[in-house]
Each structure stands twice: as structure tokens, then as C-alpha cells.
Design a protein around this motif. Structure first.
Motif, PDB file in Angstrom:
ATOM      1  N   ALA A   1       0.838  -1.203   0.000  1.00  0.00           N
ATOM      2  CA  ALA A   1       0.000   0.000   0.000  1.00  0.00           C
ATOM      3  C   ALA A   1       0.875   1.256   0.000  1.00  0.00           C
ATOM      4  N   HIS A   2       0.463   2.279  -0.771  1.00  0.00           N
ATOM      5  CA  HIS A   2       1.232   3.527  -0.870  1.00  0.00           C
ATOM      6  C   HIS A   2       0.314   4.734  -0.679  1.00  0.00           C
ATOM      7  N   PRO A   3       0.686   5.668   0.202  1.00  0.00           N
ATOM      8  CA  PRO A   3      -0.102   6.905   0.335  1.00  0.00           C
ATOM      9  C   PRO A   3       0.208   7.871  -0.817  1.00  0.00           C
TER      10      PRO A   3
ATOM     11  N   HIS B   1       3.864   9.246  -0.456  1.00  0.00           N
ATOM     12  CA  HIS B   1       4.361  10.035   0.677  1.00  0.00           C
ATOM     13  C   HIS B   1       5.205   9.219   1.649  1.00  0.00           C
ATOM     14  N   ILE B   2       5.483   7.963   1.334  1.00  0.00           N
ATOM     15  CA  ILE B   2       6.523   7.245   2.076  1.00  0.00           C
ATOM     16  C   ILE B   2       7.834   7.823   1.552  1.00  0.00           C
ATOM     17  N   SER B   3       8.539   8.602   2.399  1.00  0.00           N
ATOM     18  CA  SER B   3       9.687   9.381   1.898  1.00  0.00           C
ATOM     19  C   SER B   3      10.730   8.497   1.239  1.00  0.00           C
ATOM     20  N   LEU B   4      10.893   7.284   1.747  1.00  0.00           N
ATOM     21  CA  LEU B   4      11.867   6.365   1.146  1.00  0.00           C
ATOM     22  C   LEU B   4      11.479   6.065  -0.301  1.00  0.00           C
ATOM     23  N   HIS B   5      10.200   5.758  -0.531  1.00  0.00           N
ATOM     24  CA  HIS B   5       9.738   5.440  -1.889  1.00  0.00           C
ATOM     25  C   HIS B   5       9.863   6.659  -2.799  1.00  0.00           C
ATOM     26  N   GLU B   6       9.521   7.828  -2.246  1.00  0.00           N
ATOM     27  CA  GLU B   6       9.606   9.080  -3.009  1.00  0.00           C
ATOM     28  C   GLU B   6      11.061   9.346  -3.415  1.00  0.00           C
TER      29      GLU B   6
HETATM   30 CU   LIG Z   1       5.155   4.082  -1.622  1.00  0.00          CU
END
Ligand SMILES: [Cu+2]
Length: 567
Positions: free
Chosen positions: A400-402, A460-465
Motif C-alpha cells: 500500500a502507498h499513500p 508520501h513514504i519518503s523512502l519510496h519518493e
Molecule cells: Cu510508496
């Protein structure tokens, strides 16, 4: 009194102290109100754990920053001074403003530079925030503690019987988590081993036995918080990311994802002084594919509180402030008018994907949007100015990703084809898109953004961003390409100048997009997006010497450069 009794009393006091020593008092950020805000971002130290201090960064302080209180319709002016050793940006999350003021990854603030964005507050009353958005560095800079809340007030909210005594019955709660090295330093990791509320570990706070309002922000890198109370009492959601709901909705749990805000009322009426209550994250019930629901025993995504229930705030009940405090939940809140699906000019189809094989800066496991990694300078969408659009976000990812979009507050039309639950039916700017889920939202895009300063959408998961799960879009009424060489001229007076500098141009001032002041060695000292016509530029803080002033005209990439001397 006999000695045995004395010993018992002594033991009792000792135990009471021991119990309260488990907790640290919640820190309530100071407030700044008005139309002009001075924000200094700097590296510092903070006493977070016992012993050695932690290297942190804060805004006007040691960790995190002040809460800005802003009235709707006011024009706000920000003086942001970057005293870090690194470049940063400061993004006004949830704000409806021109892209050049937005503080995204294109509005870089070099060290020792003042950035002066300003905008008219169009957002309605609600809880917003600001945080760094430097691509590939967002996770590190947020981990260090840079950020702050914005509370917007307006007449519709002021007319309601709601708690609004800041820090007394209207409590800001910034949820995050951190891991520490043996030397008490932050680890830059997606999941921390300890929950942190307003920068405090094991936070406790005294709340009066009456209706209390929480303004809750998830400022964590990755973790979602499935919030609720230890006695499973009901609470009342009154607001989402972009302001108050039309009516309150009653819940026992609310899943708050990274970047998201929720405002709730909790009714403590009838409790008695000395009673306790815990505000908690019930993350043990989260699925493995929800951020915080994983239970890895080790590896980069393992943490001491993964898939566990844990405390966010230990509440000590005190007497109500007076006999006539608010005891009931309003039946209605504000009337929200959302764009209608029939008004949408276009539907854009986005997907969130696992990127097996694509290699980002952090390795080959990045998640992506539309099967592409973010690339500086690559534009994904051009939205005609004033367009109402439907964006459909379909997840093919196993996690899941915000999803967050800049510039607009949106209204969710459907999640997997059905209307969203009441708590997600208001204005939003972050929505957790779960695996095998399709979210459709509608928004009106009426703020300008060109290729020099585009708007962003991202996880908004900073790592993913940071890994590249991001894209960019323009909002423009002019589809023409950006030209290179400008033809206009700009003059400066007085020159030499001492405290104030005035500019004039031989073209329409509305075409002035950006003014930058640099030293002869190239170091930037001041950045002024769209400075207003006839308004003096305050140069009191510049050291004496020669400076270059660059003016970027709208639609051009090369600046017009003029020199001036500061006396
Ligand atoms: Cu994400």
C-alpha cells in the motif's frame, strides 16, 4: 504514624514517581501568528534520550518547528533562511498556491540563502504542514526533524462550537517513529523502533474532563498509525487533510498514513481527575501489505513496533476547565461544495507499480508510478489552467502507498467503484492506495505551474519518493515551449544600495517569474519568487560587496542579469 506506615507511604510515592518516570511530558510547539513568518532552518542538538544529545535539525528550535496560525484570505509572506550545511526545500503541504511558491524539489534553497515565497491563503480552516522535499534527501531531512504544522482558521470554523484553545483542549499531535544508534543518534531508516509524539518518546499529557480536539499528523517516514483509545471508546472525525467534514463521523479506529492529517473530537466528559487513558496505535491488526503491518524479524524493514499495538499518548485526566466547556459533538460542521464528475474535462489514468528490475539510486527495489522512475526535468502531464479533472490511481503494487498530489485538495469519487467512507469523503491530499485498489478523485487545477517550477505527485513514504516514486505536472494556459534567451532589460535603483533595492523592467512586471541574488562566487543569498511590482527588496542582511541579480521572465530559461553594489 508508625514507621511501617511511613515506609509504605514512602514506597507508594517512590512507585508513583517510578510510574510517571516512564513517561515524558508532551512538548507543544510554539505558535506564530500573523501574515509574515521568519523561519530559520538549522542543524542543532536535542535531548531526546537520556545521556548524549541527538544531532537534530529544527526550524527556529531544536527539533521540528513552530505551528503557524494563518487566517484564510490573508496574504502570507515567508522568510525562510537555510542555515543547514546542505541545500534543502520547504514544501507547504496541502496549500493551494502557485507552483513557484510550493517548495517542491525544484525550489531549492542553497545554504545561507533566504527564500521569500508568499501567497494568498485560499485553503479552508484545517491542519496542514510543511517539510523538506529535496529529491533523494527528503527521508534524511525529515528524519532530522525539519517540519512544522500550519493551522488555518476561517469564519465557518470559528462559528462552530469546537474546542480551539491551542495546547489545552485543541492538541497538535505529530506522530512519527525513530531508531537510535548506541550513541543516541538518529538512524535514517524507514521504520523506527520507538514511537514519537511531538518529538517526545513515551509522551504523556494532562487533558481536562471535557470535549477535546486532536489535530493529528502522520509525519513518519513510512509507518501508518491505526489510531484509537485503550478503552475502545468512540471518537468523532471532524476534519480530513483539507478541512472540516460536512458532518462528524463516529469511529473507534482510523488508519492514518504518512503525510495525512485527521482532526478528531474525543469526549472526556464524565471522567474524573486522576483517571488515565491511552491514545494508541492498534497496528497489530494491520495486514502485512500496509505500512507498519509487516512483521519482519530482521532486515531493513524490521522494527520493534512492527505489527504491534503501542502507545502514542498517555493521558492523565484533570478537572474540566470550567462548568460550561463543550460537552457535545456538533451535528453538522461546514457545507463543502465539491467539483462534480460531470464537470471533469478529462480522466487521467495513473498506476502504482512494483519496479522489478528498474534500478533507482537506492537499488533495484524501488516502487514506481506509471512504470517509470522520477526523472528531473521530465514532465508527465500538462493540465490546462482551470481544468477540472478526474485522476484514477490504480495499484498493481504488492504494497500500500499513500498517494499525495501538490497544489490541490481533491475529493474522492470512488474506491474500487464504491463511494468512500464518510471519513474520507471530505477534502483530501493524501490517500492510501492499497494493493488491488483503484481510487478515483476529482480536483480543479487553477494555479500556474511551468516546466521551471512544476507541481509533483508522489508516494508520501519518503523512502519510496526518494527512490523515484514520483512524477510532475504543469498547469498552464500557454502550451508554447520555454524559450532560451530573454529580450527584456531590468534596471536597479539605487545602485549602490544600502538597505532597499527597487527594480523596474521594460516589459510587463507580471512576466517576472523569479529574482535571485548571488555573490560573484556563484553562491545564492536570496530567492524571490514573483516579487511584487514596486515593492522594495530588503537587503539589510547582505554583507557589503558586489552582487548579481538575475531575473527570470515567465516562459524563458535564461535570466536577465544585472549587477549591484551593497554599501
Ligand atoms: Cu510508496
Amino acid at each position: 504514624m508508625n514507621s511501617k506506615k511511613l515506609i509504605l507511604i514512602g514506597l507508594g510515592l517512590f512507585l508513583t514517581n517510578l510510574i510517571s518516570a516512564q513517561y515524558n511530558n508532551l512538548w507543544i510547539p510554539d505558535t506564530l501568528s500573523g501574515k509574515s513568518f521568519n523561519l530559520v532552518i538549522k542543524d542543532t542538538f536535542s535531548q531526546i534520550v537520556k545521556g548524549q544529545q541527538t544531532i537534530t535539525a529544527g526550524i527556529n528550535g531544536k527539533f521540528w518547528g513552530p505551528t503557524l496560525i494563518i487566517q484564510k484570505h490573508d496574504t502570507v509572506r515567508m522568510n525562510v533562511l537555510n542555515k543547514l550545511n546542505d541545500t534543502t526545500t520547504l514544501h507547504w503541504h496541502g496549500m493551494h498556491l502557485p507552483a513557484v511558491m510550493d517548495g517542491g524539489p525544484y525550489q531549492l534553497i542553497p545554504p545561507n540563502t533566504t527564500w521569500r515565497p508568499y501567497w494568498k491563503m485560499k485553503n479552508q480552516a484545517g491542519t496542514y504542514w510543511f517539510h523538506p522535499h529535496l529529491h533523494e534527501m527528503t527521508m534524511d531531512q525529515i528524519t532530522k526533524g525539519i517540519g512544522g504544522l500550519i493551522i488555518v482558521r476561517d469564519s465557518a470554523e470559528a462559528a462552530l462550537k469546537l474546542p480551539r484553545k491551542y495546547g489545552i483542549d485543541d492538541i497538535p499531535l505529530v506522530l512519527s517513529d525513530r531508531s537510535f544508534t548506541t550513541a543516541n543518534q538518529f538512524k535514517s531508516v524507514p521504520y523506527g523502533d520507538s514511537a514519537m509524539t511531538n518529538g517526545v518518546l513515551r509522551a504523556q499529557f494532562s487533558l481536562p474532563a471535557q470535549m477535546v480536539r486532536f489535530r493529528i499528523l502522520n509525519a513518519a517516514i513510512e509507518r501508518s498509525f491505526n489510531i484509537g483509545f485503550s478503552d475502545n471508546r468512540d471518537f468523532y472525525v471532524i476534519g480530513s487533510d483539507g478541512g472540516l467534514l460536512s458532518t462528524p463521523t463516529t469511529l473507534k479506529r482510523f488508519l492514518l498514513s504518512a503525510g495525512e492529517r485527521v482532526e478528531i473530537l474525543v469526549n472526556l466528559t464524565g471522567m474524573t481527575a486522576g483517571q488515565i487513558l491511552d491514545f494508541k496505535a492498534f497496528n497489530s491488526t494491520l495486514a502485512n501489505n500496509i505500512p507498519g503491518g509487516e512483521n519482519f524479524p530482521n532486515g531493513p524493514f524490521a522494527s520493534a513496533i512492527g505489527k504491534k499495538d503501542f502507545n502514542l499518548l498517555h493521558i492523565n485526566i484533570i478537572n474540566a476547565l470550567s462548568a460550561n466547556e463543550i460537552k457535545t459533538v456538533p451535528t453538522t460542521l461546514v457545507s463543502n461544495i465539491y467539483p462534480k464528475a460531470a464537470d471533469a474535462k478529462v480522466t487521467r489514468y495513473l498506476s502504482m507499480n512494483d519496479s522489478t528490475g528498474l534500478t533507482g539510486i537506492l537499488g533495484p527495489n524501488a516502487f514506481i508510478i506509471n512504470h517509470k522512475l522520477f526523472k528531473y526535468g521530465f514532465n508527465n502531464y500538462t493540465v490546462p489552467l482551470n481544468n477540472t479533472e478526474i485522476w484514477q490511481i490504480k495499484s498493481t503494487s504488492g504494497f500500500a502507498h499513500p498517494f499525495h498530489i501538490h497544489d490541490v485538495e481533491f475529493n474522492i469519487l470512488t474506491i474500487n467503484g464504491v463511494a468512500p467512507p464518510a471519513e474520507q469523503a471530505g477534502w483530501k491530499d493524501v490517500i492510501l492506495v492499497k494493493p488491488n485498489t483503484t481510487v478515483r478523485f476529482i480536483a480543479k487545477f487553477d494555479d500556474f505551474a511551468d516546466a521551471n517550477h512544476p507541481f509533483m505527485y508522489h508516494c508520501h513514504i519518503s523512502l519510496h519518493e526518494d527512490e523515484g516514486m514520483m512524477g510532475q505536472f504543469l498547469v498552464t494556459d500557454n502550451q508554447s515551449e520555454i524559450q532560451k534567451t530573454p529580450t527584456g532589460t531590468v534596471s536597479i535603483f539605487p545602485n549602490p544600495a544600502n538597505d532597499r533595492l527597487y527594480l523596474s523592467a521594460n516589459f510587463n512586471w507580471n512576466e517576472v517569474y523569479y529574482v535571485k541574488i548571488t555573490k560573484p562566487n556563484g553562491a545564492t543569498v536570496m530567492m524571490l519568487p514573483q516579487p511584487e511590482e514596486g515593492k522594495a527588496i530588503d537587503i539589510t542582511n547582505l554583507k557589503t560587496g558586489l552582487y548579481f541579480l538575475s531575473v527570470i521572465q515567465k516562459g524563458f530559461s535564461q535570466p536577465i542579469v544585472v549587477k549591484f553594489v551593497k554599501e
